[in-house]
Design a protein around this motif. Structure first.
Motif, short mmCIF file in Angstrom:
data_model
loop_
_atom_site.label_atom_id
_atom_site.label_comp_id
_atom_site.label_asym_id
_atom_site.label_seq_id
_atom_site.Cartn_x
_atom_site.Cartn_y
_atom_site.Cartn_z
N SER A 207 31.98 28.62 26.40
CA SER A 207 30.82 28.40 27.26
C SER A 207 31.29 27.87 28.60
CB SER A 207 29.85 27.42 26.59
OG SER A 207 30.50 26.18 26.36
N THR B 185 20.29 26.39 39.35
CA THR B 185 19.11 26.75 38.56
C THR B 185 17.87 26.01 39.05
OG1 THR B 185 20.46 27.20 36.60
CG2 THR B 185 18.12 26.78 36.24
N ILE C 268 17.39 36.33 36.49
CA ILE C 268 17.63 36.63 35.07
C ILE C 268 19.09 37.02 34.85
CG2 ILE C 268 17.13 38.31 33.23
CD1 ILE C 268 14.22 38.36 34.31
N ARG C 269 19.61 37.89 35.71
CA ARG C 269 20.99 38.34 35.56
C ARG C 269 21.99 37.21 35.76
NH1 ARG C 269 22.26 42.54 39.71
NH2 ARG C 269 24.12 42.91 38.45
N ARG C 270 21.72 36.34 36.77
CA ARG C 270 22.64 35.22 37.02
C ARG C 270 22.59 34.20 35.89
NH1 ARG C 270 26.37 33.30 39.01
NH2 ARG C 270 25.72 31.78 40.55
N ASN C 271 21.40 33.96 35.34
CA ASN C 271 21.31 33.04 34.20
C ASN C 271 22.09 33.56 33.01
OD1 ASN C 271 19.80 30.79 35.10
ND2 ASN C 271 17.89 31.94 34.96
N ARG C 272 22.02 34.87 32.79
CA ARG C 272 22.80 35.47 31.70
C ARG C 272 24.29 35.35 31.97
NH1 ARG C 272 21.32 40.69 32.13
NH2 ARG C 272 19.38 40.31 31.00
N GLN C 273 24.68 35.59 33.23
CA GLN C 273 26.09 35.45 33.60
C GLN C 273 26.58 34.03 33.36
OE1 GLN C 273 27.06 35.36 37.81
NE2 GLN C 273 28.83 36.70 37.50
N ARG D 86 25.35 31.76 31.30
CA ARG D 86 25.39 31.46 29.85
C ARG D 86 26.66 32.00 29.22
NH1 ARG D 86 19.95 33.01 29.92
NH2 ARG D 86 20.45 35.05 29.02
N ASN D 87 27.14 33.13 29.72
CA ASN D 87 28.32 33.78 29.13
C ASN D 87 29.61 33.47 29.89
OD1 ASN D 87 26.69 35.06 27.19
ND2 ASN D 87 26.22 36.74 28.60
#
Length: 274
Positions: free
Chosen positions: A2, A15, A107-112, A114-115
């Motif tokens: 993480s 965020t 949405i895409r940056r939050n996913r990035q 998280r991963n």
């Protein structure tokens, strides 16, 4: 794996600010997107385009292929031309197009995030061919997005979040530049000290000391007999340091004691953002 603990504060600040920006602009009607902001030549639409564009670059998206118009008076150097590309390509987008792209990018940056498993020192793509570390890039995004949130708040008459997580990252970024402002740009004499006493939602007292070789350093201890003491509120401090206002515009909000020539030189050199 993480997100590295070193990077988490920058992700949290980004965020918080990006969600605030989304909340500010989602209800705007078409005409409100054309309101001027404190950034020269940029409307609300332009500023949001800038935020979207740089986060798309953090995602690794290719930069737009686009030719800038020749009549953009506020674009005078290569850095500004680089930043303007993501702005001008969206200049005719409608309000729904802007809010949809902002939402999708978040949405895409939050996913990035998280991963994200890369180390903080990993080199990433930066503006104009630079290669900052991932930590530097994320810190810059947190700083940039908080300042632009404040730009939007100023344009829309919606003050707030002066003490949010991004405010403290902005404080640290601006303070890191202060020794150069005082010692090199303003030419404070060797052996002198300059005190900054900032109050308001974010409070701090810092002293810039200039050594015998003319190099500046900064610490949190007071100075006996400083050459200059500047007392001002946090909002005025960040607006000056980010080039949103000049000292003559906010002189009633600055209390200066000490050498008037050095005071004037410091305030003239205060802006540190491009």
């Amino acid at each position: 794996m993480s997100l590295h603990p070193t990077l988490q504060p920058y992700a949290d600040a980004w965020t918080h600010s990006i969600e605030a920006i989304s909340e500010l602009v989602t209800p705007l009607v078409e005409g409100e997107w054309n309101r001027r902001t404190p950034c020269p030549g940029w409307s609300v639409r332009d500023l949001v385009s800038h935020v979207i564009g740089l986060d798309c670059e953090m995602l690794g998206d290719p930069r737009p292929i686009h030719t800038l118009p020749r009549d953009l008076f506020h674009v005078t150097n290569e850095h500004q031309r680089y930043m303007e590309m993501q702005v001008d390509v969206r200049r005719h987008h409608t309000a729904p197009e802007m809010t949809s792209e902002l939402e999708y990018t978040v949405i895409r940056r939050n996913r990035q995030l998280r991963n994200e498993s890369r180390a903080p020192e990993t080199k990433v793509r930066g503006p104009l061919g630079s290669e900052p570390t991932l930590e530097e890039a994320m810190r810059n995004r947190a700083f940039d997005v908080w300042v632009h949130e404040q730009d939007l708040r100023a344009a829309l008459g919606r003050p707030g979040n002066l003490d949010s997580p991004g405010a403290y990252i902005t404080r640290d970024e601006l303070l890191a530049a202060l020794p150069k402002v005082v010692a090199k740009n303003a030419g404070a004499p060797a052996g002198s000290a300059v005190v900054f006493d900032v109050h308001g939602p974010v409070e701090f007292l810092r002293t810039v000391r200039v050594d015998a070789e003319g190099r500046g350093s900064i610490d949190g201890t007071p100075s006996l007999g400083p050459a200059v003491t500047l007392t001002l509120d946090w909002e005025t401090y960040y607006r000056l340091a980010c080039g949103r206002v000049t000292a003559d515009v906010v002189k009633d909000r600055i209390k200066a004691e000490g050498d008037p020539e050095l005071t004037a030189a410091i305030l003239l050199s205060f802006a540190v953002t491009p």
